[in-house]
Scaffold this motif. Structure first.
Motif: not given
Length: 72
Positions: A2-6, A12-15, A58-60, A69-70
């Motif tokens: 997960s993106i913890s800075a945001i 949701f992790r995905g492709t 990416v992570v949505a 997206l990240a």
């Protein structure tokens, strides 16, 4: 991952499954690990700057008004 800075709880992790690129905005479909497809509408410039391509992980990041997206 997960993106913890945001400060976004719904991540949701995905492709990336498909990118429909327009002159100004593009649609990016993300197939999540859980089987959902999440669509993000972002600027075409952002697609290019993030080097988004089909098959990239990416992570949505979902807020009530947007899907961001990240890259991983």
């Amino acid at each position: 991952m997960s993106i913890s800075a945001i400060n976004v709880r719904n991540q949701f992790r995905g492709t990336i499954k498909e990118i429909i690129e327009g002159p100004v905005v593009s649609e990016v479909d993300v197939q999540t690990v859980g089987g959902l497809v999440v669509t993000s509408v972002i600027t075409t410039r952002s697609v290019k700057e993030l080097n988004l391509t089909v098959g990239r992980e990416v992570v949505a990041l979902v807020k009530s008004t947007e899907v961001s997206l990240a890259t991983l």
